[in-house]
Design an enzyme around this catalytic site. Sequence first.
Site, PDB file in Angstrom:
ATOM      1  CG  ASP A 171      24.864 -33.033 -17.207  1.00  0.00           C
ATOM      2  OD1 ASP A 171      24.388 -31.535 -16.191  1.00  0.00           O
ATOM      3  OD2 ASP A 171      24.961 -32.108 -18.772  1.00  0.00           O
ATOM      4  CB  ILE A 172      28.145 -32.352 -12.948  1.00  0.00           C
ATOM      5  CG1 ILE A 172      28.442 -30.977 -13.600  1.00  0.00           C
ATOM      6  CG2 ILE A 172      28.935 -33.191 -13.099  1.00  0.00           C
ATOM      7  CD1 ILE A 172      28.805 -29.976 -13.298  1.00  0.00           C
TER       8      ILE A 172
ATOM      9  CG  HIS B  73      27.816 -30.818 -24.847  1.00  0.00           C
ATOM     10  ND1 HIS B  73      28.878 -30.233 -25.319  1.00  0.00           N
ATOM     11  CD2 HIS B  73      26.925 -31.059 -24.068  1.00  0.00           C
ATOM     12  CE1 HIS B  73      27.832 -29.335 -24.665  1.00  0.00           C
ATOM     13  NE2 HIS B  73      26.912 -29.289 -24.105  1.00  0.00           N
ATOM     14  CG  LEU B  74      23.610 -37.068 -28.271  1.00  0.00           C
ATOM     15  CD1 LEU B  74      22.549 -35.566 -28.890  1.00  0.00           C
ATOM     16  CD2 LEU B  74      23.905 -37.795 -29.394  1.00  0.00           C
TER      17      LEU B  74
END
Length: 112
Positions: free
Chosen positions: A29-30, A98-99
């Site tokens: 994740d960003i 998305h998980l």
Amino acid sequence: MDCLFCAIVAGDVPATTLHVTEHTVAFSDISPQAPLHALVVPRTHFANAAELAAGEPATLAELVSTAAAVATAAGYPDDYRLVFNTGAGAGQTVFHTHLHVLAGRDLGWPPG
């Protein structure tokens, strides 16, 4: 279609890839909320987890097994959280299933 996660899956947008299967891609994740914060997405586009479950239930199960592999590889085989957000009111900002996989800090309950 203009979907960020479809572009990541296609390799058109760079991401730190953590795990790849025939049907899933996991990447960092960003904006991480924990030492491990990964996203696991299906290669096919579905707006949310319920749509994926209806359209490709086996892929939904593969998201979970991919998440477990990511957590294990990061050193958290037994202590991680899995989160699906469905809809803007629940915090979903990219409308491609998305998980979230989170680990490495006290995650407490309730979340948020």
